[in-house]
Design a protein around this motif. Structure first.
Motif, PDB file in Angstrom:
ATOM      1  N   UNK A 269      -5.379   8.796  -1.294  1.00  0.00           N
ATOM      2  CA  UNK A 269      -4.890   7.820  -2.282  1.00  0.00           C
ATOM      3  C   UNK A 269      -3.352   7.780  -2.265  1.00  0.00           C
ATOM      4  N   UNK A 270      -2.767   8.046  -1.095  1.00  0.00           N
ATOM      5  CA  UNK A 270      -1.320   8.038  -0.902  1.00  0.00           C
ATOM      6  C   UNK A 270      -0.772   6.647  -1.221  1.00  0.00           C
ATOM      7  N   UNK A 271       0.307   6.600  -1.993  1.00  0.00           N
ATOM      8  CA  UNK A 271       0.946   5.295  -2.227  1.00  0.00           C
ATOM      9  C   UNK A 271       2.466   5.329  -2.152  1.00  0.00           C
ATOM     10  N   UNK A 272       3.066   6.546  -2.074  1.00  0.00           N
ATOM     11  CA  UNK A 272       4.517   6.589  -1.935  1.00  0.00           C
ATOM     12  C   UNK A 272       4.950   7.893  -1.275  1.00  0.00           C
ATOM     13  N   UNK A 273       6.075   7.753  -0.558  1.00  0.00           N
ATOM     14  CA  UNK A 273       6.675   8.890   0.132  1.00  0.00           C
ATOM     15  C   UNK A 273       8.171   8.851  -0.139  1.00  0.00           C
TER      16      UNK A 273
ATOM     17  N   UNK B 289       8.920  15.552   3.356  1.00  0.00           N
ATOM     18  CA  UNK B 289       8.426  14.393   2.632  1.00  0.00           C
ATOM     19  C   UNK B 289       7.809  14.866   1.329  1.00  0.00           C
ATOM     20  N   UNK B 290       8.044  14.124   0.281  1.00  0.00           N
ATOM     21  CA  UNK B 290       7.275  14.311  -0.935  1.00  0.00           C
ATOM     22  C   UNK B 290       6.288  13.143  -0.951  1.00  0.00           C
ATOM     23  N   UNK B 291       5.035  13.455  -0.622  1.00  0.00           N
ATOM     24  CA  UNK B 291       3.979  12.445  -0.561  1.00  0.00           C
ATOM     25  C   UNK B 291       3.226  12.465  -1.885  1.00  0.00           C
ATOM     26  N   UNK B 292       3.085  11.293  -2.488  1.00  0.00           N
ATOM     27  CA  UNK B 292       2.488  11.201  -3.820  1.00  0.00           C
ATOM     28  C   UNK B 292       1.340  10.205  -3.819  1.00  0.00           C
TER      29      UNK B 292
ATOM     30  N   UNK C 239       0.821  -1.209   0.000  1.00  0.00           N
ATOM     31  CA  UNK C 239       0.000   0.000   0.000  1.00  0.00           C
ATOM     32  C   UNK C 239       0.856   1.260   0.000  1.00  0.00           C
ATOM     33  N   UNK C 240       2.063   1.180   0.585  1.00  0.00           N
ATOM     34  CA  UNK C 240       2.901   2.361   0.729  1.00  0.00           C
ATOM     35  C   UNK C 240       4.364   1.982   0.558  1.00  0.00           C
ATOM     36  N   UNK C 241       5.076   2.780  -0.236  1.00  0.00           N
ATOM     37  CA  UNK C 241       6.511   2.617  -0.419  1.00  0.00           C
ATOM     38  C   UNK C 241       7.191   3.899   0.035  1.00  0.00           C
ATOM     39  N   UNK C 242       8.145   3.772   0.955  1.00  0.00           N
ATOM     40  CA  UNK C 242       8.903   4.912   1.457  1.00  0.00           C
ATOM     41  C   UNK C 242      10.346   4.749   0.991  1.00  0.00           C
TER      42      UNK C 242
ATOM     43  N   UNK D 200       2.462  16.355  -2.765  1.00  0.00           N
ATOM     44  CA  UNK D 200       2.560  17.476  -1.830  1.00  0.00           C
ATOM     45  C   UNK D 200       3.839  17.319  -1.018  1.00  0.00           C
ATOM     46  N   UNK D 201       4.326  18.443  -0.509  1.00  0.00           N
ATOM     47  CA  UNK D 201       5.468  18.428   0.396  1.00  0.00           C
ATOM     48  C   UNK D 201       4.958  18.595   1.816  1.00  0.00           C
TER      49      UNK D 201
END
Length: 186
Positions: free
Chosen positions: A179-183, A114-117, A51-54, A124-125
């Motif tokens: 709908x966040x999926x990467x940071x 963080x650059x949240x995408x 669900x999330x990749x950092x 967004x930053x």
């Protein structure tokens, strides 16, 4: 474990104090590095859908140079539930997720923002000043149910808007990415 009796060490008195100081420093370095090594072992690889990749300036990874999280991993990170209204929903909502500060600690984030995408590449930053106790969470449940992509999920950065007037403004609303999926930690 290495043990020795300092009284049995035979060396000139002029070397004894610097040697002891060095041993104390080495002991402190080893002791302070233990929590980081333990944390690295705690970041298991995902078994389900990611669900999330950092990525970016992180020290703890589980898949290559990234930290990837499925629902099971997120649920294992001491989630919290906040009740708040939002400008996008009606009435008070219950959001359950991981405090952003806890997520950043888990990945060993050292950047300043963080650059949240989102899934649709909207980005967004979020400055590190937002990574605070009682601050935003990475929510994966809304009112006790997983959020679908059509319902702003599966992940949504939610601030406790009702508990802090500083969280009730356009800047914070813009950082509340769904709908966040990467940071990327920068």
């Amino acid at each position: 474990m290495i043990c020795f009796n300092l009284m049995e060490i035979h060396m000139p008195r002029s070397l004894l104090q610097p040697t002891l100081a060095l041993l104390v420093r080495l002991t402190l370095v080893m002791a302070l590095s233990l929590p980081l090594r333990a944390m690295a072992q705690d970041l298991a690889p995902p078994e389900g859908e990611v669900l999330l990749t950092v990525s970016g300036e992180i020290t703890q990874t589980n898949v290559g140079a990234t930290a990837q999280f499925d629902r099971r991993l997120l649920e294992s990170m001491q989630p919290v539930t906040i009740a708040t209204t939002t400008i996008w929903t009606d009435g008070v909502q219950q959001f359950t997720g991981i405090p952003l500060i806890r997520l950043m600690r888990a990945v060993g984030a050292s950047g300043h923002r963080l650059k949240a995408t989102a899934i649709n590449d909207y980005a967004v930053d979020i400055p590190s000043s937002d990574w605070v106790e009682n601050g935003p969470i990475v929510a994966y449940l809304r009112n006790g149910a997983p959020m679908s992509v059509r319902d702003k999920g599966p992940l949504w950065i939610v601030y406790p808007y009702d508990t802090n007037p500083a969280y009730q403004g356009e800047v914070i609303y813009a950082r509340s990415i769904w709908q966040l999926d990467r940071i990327i930690v920068e």
